[in-house]
Design a protein around this motif. Structure first.
Motif, PDB file in Angstrom:
ATOM      1  N   SER A  52       0.864  -1.191   0.002  1.00 38.36           N
ATOM      2  CA  SER A  52       0.013   0.162  -0.044  1.00 38.36           C
ATOM      3  C   SER A  52       0.875   1.177   0.068  1.00 38.36           C
ATOM      4  O   SER A  52       1.905   1.137   0.530  1.00 38.36           O
ATOM      5  CB  SER A  52      -0.792   0.005   1.250  1.00 38.36           C
ATOM      6  OG  SER A  52      -0.203   0.100   2.349  1.00 38.36           O
ATOM      7  N   TYR A  53       0.590   2.474  -0.417  1.00 43.90           N
ATOM      8  CA  TYR A  53       1.092   3.352  -0.534  1.00 43.90           C
ATOM      9  C   TYR A  53       0.239   4.696  -0.553  1.00 43.90           C
ATOM     10  O   TYR A  53      -0.804   4.815  -1.109  1.00 43.90           O
ATOM     11  CB  TYR A  53       1.939   3.534  -1.963  1.00 43.90           C
ATOM     12  CG  TYR A  53       2.738   4.762  -2.053  1.00 43.90           C
ATOM     13  CD1 TYR A  53       4.173   4.870  -1.355  1.00 43.90           C
ATOM     14  CD2 TYR A  53       2.249   5.710  -2.961  1.00 43.90           C
ATOM     15  CE1 TYR A  53       4.789   5.893  -1.668  1.00 43.90           C
ATOM     16  CE2 TYR A  53       3.166   7.007  -2.924  1.00 43.90           C
ATOM     17  CZ  TYR A  53       4.346   6.929  -2.373  1.00 43.90           C
ATOM     18  OH  TYR A  53       5.050   7.880  -2.438  1.00 43.90           O
ATOM     19  N   SER A  54       0.760   5.788   0.064  1.00 45.99           N
ATOM     20  CA  SER A  54       0.040   7.022  -0.148  1.00 45.99           C
ATOM     21  C   SER A  54       1.074   8.211  -0.207  1.00 45.99           C
ATOM     22  O   SER A  54       2.206   8.133   0.532  1.00 45.99           O
ATOM     23  CB  SER A  54      -0.680   7.476   1.096  1.00 45.99           C
ATOM     24  OG  SER A  54      -0.585   6.771   2.264  1.00 45.99           O
ATOM     25  N   ALA A 296       3.412   5.513 -11.388  1.00 48.00           N
ATOM     26  CA  ALA A 296       3.917   6.935 -11.491  1.00 48.00           C
ATOM     27  C   ALA A 296       2.767   7.734 -10.919  1.00 48.00           C
ATOM     28  O   ALA A 296       3.248   8.917 -10.527  1.00 48.00           O
ATOM     29  CB  ALA A 296       4.186   6.945 -13.159  1.00 48.00           C
ATOM     30  N   GLU A 297       1.634   7.562 -11.371  1.00 50.56           N
ATOM     31  CA  GLU A 297       0.635   8.380 -10.732  1.00 50.56           C
ATOM     32  C   GLU A 297       0.614   8.534  -9.425  1.00 50.56           C
ATOM     33  O   GLU A 297       0.374   9.638  -8.572  1.00 50.56           O
ATOM     34  CB  GLU A 297      -0.683   7.862 -11.419  1.00 50.56           C
ATOM     35  CG  GLU A 297      -2.018   8.819 -11.056  1.00 50.56           C
ATOM     36  CD  GLU A 297      -3.273   8.200 -11.230  1.00 50.56           C
ATOM     37  OE1 GLU A 297      -4.222   8.452 -10.976  1.00 50.56           O
ATOM     38  OE2 GLU A 297      -3.169   6.961 -12.076  1.00 50.56           O
ATOM     39  N   ALA A 298       0.750   7.228  -8.688  1.00 52.05           N
ATOM     40  CA  ALA A 298       0.966   7.474  -7.013  1.00 52.05           C
ATOM     41  C   ALA A 298       2.089   8.214  -6.671  1.00 52.05           C
ATOM     42  O   ALA A 298       1.709   8.862  -5.669  1.00 52.05           O
ATOM     43  CB  ALA A 298       0.970   6.043  -6.513  1.00 52.05           C
ATOM     44  N   LEU A 299       3.182   8.336  -7.298  1.00 52.78           N
ATOM     45  CA  LEU A 299       4.266   8.749  -6.815  1.00 52.78           C
ATOM     46  C   LEU A 299       4.447  10.291  -7.173  1.00 52.78           C
ATOM     47  O   LEU A 299       5.125  11.038  -6.720  1.00 52.78           O
ATOM     48  CB  LEU A 299       5.473   8.094  -7.220  1.00 52.78           C
ATOM     49  CG  LEU A 299       5.636   6.635  -6.757  1.00 52.78           C
ATOM     50  CD1 LEU A 299       6.939   5.717  -7.328  1.00 52.78           C
ATOM     51  CD2 LEU A 299       5.681   6.521  -5.199  1.00 52.78           C
ATOM     52  N   LEU A 356      -2.687   1.259  -3.991  1.00 50.52           N
ATOM     53  CA  LEU A 356      -2.006   2.590  -4.235  1.00 50.52           C
ATOM     54  C   LEU A 356      -2.530   3.948  -3.685  1.00 50.52           C
ATOM     55  O   LEU A 356      -2.203   4.901  -3.863  1.00 50.52           O
ATOM     56  CB  LEU A 356      -1.536   2.790  -5.694  1.00 50.52           C
ATOM     57  CG  LEU A 356      -0.463   1.921  -6.151  1.00 50.52           C
ATOM     58  CD1 LEU A 356      -0.375   1.944  -7.755  1.00 50.52           C
ATOM     59  CD2 LEU A 356       0.943   1.943  -5.836  1.00 50.52           C
ATOM     60  N   ASN A 357      -3.979   3.722  -3.254  1.00 53.96           N
ATOM     61  CA  ASN A 357      -5.025   4.787  -2.816  1.00 53.96           C
ATOM     62  C   ASN A 357      -5.283   5.523  -4.034  1.00 53.96           C
ATOM     63  O   ASN A 357      -5.353   6.565  -3.783  1.00 53.96           O
ATOM     64  CB  ASN A 357      -4.292   5.458  -1.797  1.00 53.96           C
ATOM     65  CG  ASN A 357      -4.212   4.787  -0.295  1.00 53.96           C
ATOM     66  OD1 ASN A 357      -4.846   3.749   0.073  1.00 53.96           O
ATOM     67  ND2 ASN A 357      -3.151   5.047   0.379  1.00 53.96           N
ATOM     68  N   LEU A 358      -5.546   4.734  -5.123  1.00 57.60           N
ATOM     69  CA  LEU A 358      -6.030   5.525  -6.305  1.00 57.60           C
ATOM     70  C   LEU A 358      -7.389   5.060  -6.645  1.00 57.60           C
ATOM     71  O   LEU A 358      -7.782   4.104  -6.291  1.00 57.60           O
ATOM     72  CB  LEU A 358      -5.016   5.474  -7.750  1.00 57.60           C
ATOM     73  CG  LEU A 358      -3.445   5.825  -7.389  1.00 57.60           C
ATOM     74  CD1 LEU A 358      -2.817   5.367  -8.620  1.00 57.60           C
ATOM     75  CD2 LEU A 358      -3.603   7.433  -7.279  1.00 57.60           C
ATOM     76  N   ALA A 359      -7.835   5.856  -7.295  1.00 53.48           N
ATOM     77  CA  ALA A 359      -9.467   5.811  -7.557  1.00 53.48           C
ATOM     78  C   ALA A 359      -9.326   4.586  -9.074  1.00 53.48           C
ATOM     79  O   ALA A 359      -8.543   4.326  -9.445  1.00 53.48           O
ATOM     80  CB  ALA A 359     -10.017   6.787  -8.283  1.00 53.48           C
ATOM     81  N   PRO A 360     -10.228   3.610  -8.697  1.00 51.98           N
ATOM     82  CA  PRO A 360     -10.414   2.463  -9.794  1.00 51.98           C
ATOM     83  C   PRO A 360     -10.760   3.144 -10.954  1.00 51.98           C
ATOM     84  O   PRO A 360     -11.330   4.221 -11.252  1.00 51.98           O
ATOM     85  CB  PRO A 360     -11.638   1.493  -9.168  1.00 51.98           C
ATOM     86  CG  PRO A 360     -12.392   2.622  -8.090  1.00 51.98           C
ATOM     87  CD  PRO A 360     -11.458   3.327  -7.809  1.00 51.98           C
TER      88      PRO A 360
END
Length: 628
Positions: A52-54, A296-299, A356-360
């Motif tokens: 997991s990542y934020s 890349a989006e998450a980071l 990744l705490n991103l929207a599906p």
């Protein structure tokens, strides 16, 4: 299969894999063939922690400087003053709907039923694993999509700060995510070494099998999931897009899941040996590393794609993974392949995005099913395939990226003596391609050499070529020899058509016969034939004594050799590695801050290993736990 590159089909995986879902008639696209194994698989590494990542709330730290060298015509990103440079955030723009190609937005307006109909009516799966996109009876189904073909060239303003040459750019921590065979890894390793010369810190993340290959070149390594032999076997059995049996679906999905889940650790985890911290500030990836865009989006970091086969839609030739009877369908073939791949992996990607705490992404969305909205560099010579006129400024054809292993190779004395005893031999080898019947294939090769009166070098490869009770004296069995040393000794070459092997043969001025197994190998075979550098490709299931003998005789014609030598001179004058690095620098977003001050003590400490973390890492390495 040393410097060889077999791309796979969904890859395509030189190429790679996509797995199409049961919802679309159990069609699957998978990841590419991969290479041999000298260390254990690293799947446990990504499983050892909850994935997991934020994104951190604090701004990115200022970056040190690196001075560019003039590789070609160079555009630089930053002004002479060493003040922090800020412009409209490119990072923010990358992850908004404005970056999605217009055809993807159009597809997203179609209902699930309409999308299924589009695929079912337009696509037929061929026995070689390619998809046939036939518009002759189904033009109405695709007509609306063609309205958006003209806007495929849409590209956002890059907002570069352009200055004179040799100005400062940031020194970056770059994660390179590469899925494929050794031949796929090799050009990225060459690029990694050049980036390091600029002062960047590069981590090349690829399959554990290539650890020693990467580290011996002086580049940091991090293992990605997926077992190369399993992936290569899958591609050989299924020809890429369609699994041949229910068990194949499960096998390939496990491989893809392992690859995807290993991508975030590859960009954020400390070095497995030293414990030194690593947080990617930019990502370079090839398309089969599915999940690259989402990390890349998450980071919040820029992503630059590089590949050895066409992946960007064009009207000038079809997708290497498709057969298209009408030229009007060339552009559409890329969209169809993107859809098949995306629908095959979307479940894994949405699970990954959740971690990744991103929207599906909507279930039947085309969103990020392609790479058209990212800077992309293609690693082949423009003298072999020129840049299509409908590829916009985000796309570069940089040239072949050679690693040049020949300088360190010491051939066995026995081999040197054999080469000197007669005429230049014909090289025959299929690298990492598995063979159903190596004895039968060897028999065909030996008989064709005898029939044409030629000496031959047989490269054993993964298929155990050369398995035979008696090998004639004018045939040499070879294992593990760099192609850039070997091919200049040869009169002509016969191989499977991996992008890297093809490139090395062309640079050596060798007429070439390609015996494709799957994927982009057919594409390169067609390019060789149309350039007059070799005969029509011979698919592996059509290899015969007569076909191979005719091909050898064709390659030995003086005019064919002359054309090959002319092309070799052009390729020799290119520097694909320098051009690739130049493209990466040019496309960096202009909002990355510069600082003329040294990092603070706290920031500097971040780059050093945590003592406890380092200790546990060493214990894990000693016990053989979790790493290879």
């Amino acid at each position: 299969m040393d410097p060889d590159e077999s791309l796979s089909k969904g890859k395509t995986e030189e190429s790679y894999g996509a797995t199409a879902s049961n919802e679309v008639e159990n069609r699957s696209a998978t990841s590419s063939p991969l290479m041999h194994k000298d260390v254990s698989s690293p799947v446990e590494i990504s499983k050892s922690k909850e994935l997991s990542y934020s994104a951190p709330p604090h701004p990115r730290r200022a970056l040190d400087h690196s001075v560019t060298a003039p590789a070609s015509v160079r555009r630089n990103l930053f002004p002479e003053t060493k003040e922090a440079v800020y412009s409209r955030s490119m990072t923010e723009k990358w992850w908004t709907q404005s970056w999605i190609p217009k055809h993807e937005l159009k597809l997203d307006r179609l209902s699930e039923r309409e999308k299924q109909k589009l695929i079912v009516e337009l696509v037929k799966i061929q026995s070689d694993g390619t998809v046939e996109v036939d518009l002759s009876k189904n033009a109405p189904v695709a007509s609306e999509l063609f309205e958006y073909q003209s806007v495929e060239g849409f590209h956002p303003d890059m907002e570069f700060i352009v200055t004179d040459s040799n100005k400062s750019i940031p020194k970056l921590k770059i994660a390179m995510l590469v899925v494929g065979t050794r031949g796929d890894v090799q050009p990225f390793l060459a690029m990694s070494k050049r980036l390091q010369e600029f002062g960047h810190h590069v981590r090349l993340a690829t399959h554990a099998n290539f650890r020693s290959f990467v580290e011996s070149a002086g580049v940091d390594f991090y293992p990605l999931g997926g077992d190369p032999r399993i992936l290569a076997g899958y591609m050989a059995r299924n020809k890429g897009l369609i699994p041949s049996a229910p068990g194949e679906i499960s096998t390939q999905r496990k491989q893809l899941k392992a690859i995807i889940e290993s991508l975030l650790p590859a960009c954020t985890e400390p070095d497995l040996k030293t414990g030194k911290a690593f947080h990617a500030q930019a990502i370079i990836a090839n398309p089969p590393a599915y999940g690259h865009a989402h990390v890349a989006e998450a980071l919040g970091v820029p992503l630059h794609m590089f590949f050895t086969m066409p992946w960007t839609p064009t009207s000038e030739f079809p997708s290497p993974l498709a057969r298209v009877p009408q030229s009007a369908g060339y552009w559409l073939s890329y969209i169809v392949v993107d859809l098949l791949i995306w629908w095959g992996i979307r479940g894994y990607i949405n699970d990954f995005r959740k971690k990744l705490n991103l929207a599906p992404i909507a279930y039947f969305s085309m969103y990020r099913g392609s790479i058209s909205h990212f800077p992309t560099g293609y690693m082949w010579s423009p003298h072999v395939v020129s840049k299509p006129s409908d590829w916009g400024p985000l796309v570069d054809v940089v040239g072949y990226c050679f690693l040049n292993l020949a300088s360190k190779y010491q051939p066995p004395e026995e081999f040197i003596q054999w080469i000197g005893k007669g005429t230049s031999p014909i090289y025959i080898g299929f690298g990492s391609m598995p063979l159903e019947d190596s004895v039968k294939t060897t028999t065909i090769i030996l008989e064709a050499l005898r029939k044409t009166g030629q000496r031959g070098i047989i490269d054993r490869g993964w298929g155990d070529l050369g398995t035979f009770p008696e090998i004639p004296e004018d045939v040499f069995l070879l294992v593990d020899c760099p192609h850039d040393w070997l091919f200049p000794q040869c009169a002509a070459v016969v191989h499977h058509g991996g992008a890297g092997t093809t490139a090395t043969g062309l640079r050596a001025g060798c007429p070439t016969t390609i015996v494709p197994f799957f994927g982009d190998q057919y594409f390169w075979g067609d390019r060789i034939y149309h350039r007059g550098l070799g005969p029509n490709p011979i698919p592996i299931n059509q290899l015969s004594v007569e076909a191979l003998s005719d091909s050898i005789n064709f390659m030995l014609q003086p005019e064919v050799k002359s054309r090959a030598m002319d092309l070799a001179k052009l390729i020799e004058n290119e520097d694909g590695v320098a051009n690739a690095v130049d493209a990466f620098h040019r496309h960096l977003p202009a909002d990355m801050p510069l600082s003329s001050t040294l990092p603070s003590k706290q920031e500097d400490d971040d780059d050093h290993p945590n003592p406890l973390q380092w200790l546990f890492t060493q214990i894990g390495l000693y016990c053989g736990c979790g790493t290879s």
